[in-house]
Design an enzyme around this catalytic site. Structure first.
Site, PDB file in Angstrom:
ATOM      1  N   ASP A  54      50.260  37.007  33.476  1.00  0.00           N
ATOM      2  CA  ASP A  54      50.027  37.585  32.294  1.00  0.00           C
ATOM      3  C   ASP A  54      51.077  38.722  32.075  1.00  0.00           C
ATOM      4  OD1 ASP A  54      48.079  35.991  31.461  1.00  0.00           O
ATOM      5  OD2 ASP A  54      46.475  37.540  32.251  1.00  0.00           O
ATOM      6  N   TYR A 112      46.663  36.117  45.585  1.00  0.00           N
ATOM      7  CA  TYR A 112      47.077  37.241  44.879  1.00  0.00           C
ATOM      8  C   TYR A 112      46.443  38.675  45.313  1.00  0.00           C
ATOM      9  CZ  TYR A 112      48.190  35.027  40.557  1.00  0.00           C
ATOM     10  OH  TYR A 112      48.878  34.399  39.430  1.00  0.00           O
TER      11      TYR A 112
END
Lengths: 252, 252
Positions: A54, A112
């Site tokens: 994002d 992540y």
């Protein structure tokens, strides 16, 4: 000269990007890679990427792949691409891969890391890499809640809106918090992630740490198959795509 | 309400600052602190600082002092100042100090750290905190040269131009390199520093590491009392003022 397919590990500072994937408005990582490749190889080059990050999210281990007609070896392609890329993107470990290599579909695991700065006073030098969360956090409760994440399940609860028909089932292999002085690092490894999944998980886990969300309630919300039921997301600047792994033999 | 003098530890991201000290042109840390204090205390407030940092240089341990008429306790002053400061500056450990406390003259020791990113490929997420130096560096030779820095001497060789009459003698208590994966950290502790001193030292030590400056020549240049004889400076974004220390009882 033959058509060669290359894969590269890509790092970027997400702040000045409207995310990784090409889109009508806003600067993206994919566009910058395609622009550099077009200059280097003298024509339009399509770049495919492993994961969609994002706006504002960083990466040190995104994977991109592209096919070009060139006699250059992989290492030279990497150096030349870096010379044409802006300072907030770079590539490393460029490798030749099989003709059909698809960095998204062939990916087996993704890692992540989300960085929380847990201190009373905000730190100017961390503000673009971490979420500043003042106050005492119950790290034990956050850790217990994180341990409930492993396994295979419908992860809609920790996604934003999902396109109709998209499979929301994901397998989380590991998830947990590491303390490094006043940093709290949330590391999560899964086969793949739904949109906003890590940031929504971190948002909810911080509420667990603050005591405004009970650990049992976290687990109950997680089990709901309704998009977004886990509540608001943590901000993007704390998130970084660390690594994408492939089956042996499909580099990088 | 009495006049109170406070000292604060100041952190800043140096990128958007033309250095620490007020000047005719360019945004400075001192100005931002003075502006926040003026808003908080309702009138012009002079802020004194321990060390002068150049354009683009960071700090996590700068010290600033100011005198104001207030009934607020130190901790409240700190929180209130942070609410009025921009996101690239913050204060912590605000403490009451003696009326005559001078953060520059009373400082006994200062610590700086310079961060070198020694890797073939530049790292977008490190570019604003480190100097990217590709290629193999002879860290042993850099360490040996750094060990020659300790002691009391005329440090003109590692300064830029000095104002006439300024005392160029400084005592270096410790200097050396630490390796942390692909980061090389240069830590130096001295009673005080001359302008550009750390960056010129790092510039020369990196040339020692690259083999373009012999360790013996480094020591010979260092002994010269001519400003700048050590050669060009390393860039500012790798440098951070870590800490300033005072005699016991003179906080912070």
């Amino acid at each position: 000269m033959d058509l060669q397919r290359f894969a590269a590990t890509v790092s970027y500072d997400g702040r000045a990007f409207a995310g990784s994937q090409r889109q009508p408005n806003g600067r993206t990582v994919q566009e910058e890679l395609e622009r550099a490749a077009a200059v280097l190889f003298g024509g339009p080059t399509r770049v495919d990427m492993a994961g969609r990050t994002d706006t504002g999210v960083h990466a040190i281990g995104q994977v991109a792949a592209f096919s070009v007609v060139t006699a250059l070896p992989a290492a030279t392609v990497g150096r030349a691409l870096n010379a044409h890329l802006p300072e907030d993107v770079s590539v490393r470990d460029v490798a030749s891969v099989l003709e059909g290599f698809d960095p998204r579909r062939w990916a087996r695991r993704r890692w992540y890391r989300y960085t929380v700065h847990n201190a009373e006073v905000r730190a100017p030098l961390l503000r673009q890499r971490a979420w500043h969360v003042p106050g005492t956090l119950a790290v034990g409760a956050m850790q217990a809640a994180a341990s409930a994440l492993t396994g295979r399940r419908d992860c809609s609860a920790c996604a934003g809106a999902l396109e109709p028909g998209r499979n929301p089932v994901r397998t989380v292999f590991a998830a947990g918090w590491v303390c490094e002085s006043d940093l709290l690092l949330f590391d999560i490894e899964a086969d793949a992630f739904l949109p906003q999944m890590v940031r929504r998980l971190v948002g909810a886990l911080i509420r667990v740490g603050r005591g405004t969300l009970e650990g049992e309630e976290f687990v109950r919300l997680l089990a709901q198959a309704r998009p977004g039921s886990l509540g608001p997301s943590a901000p993007p600047q704390g998130l970084c795509l660390q690594r994408v792994a492939y089956d042996e033999g499909y580099l990088p």
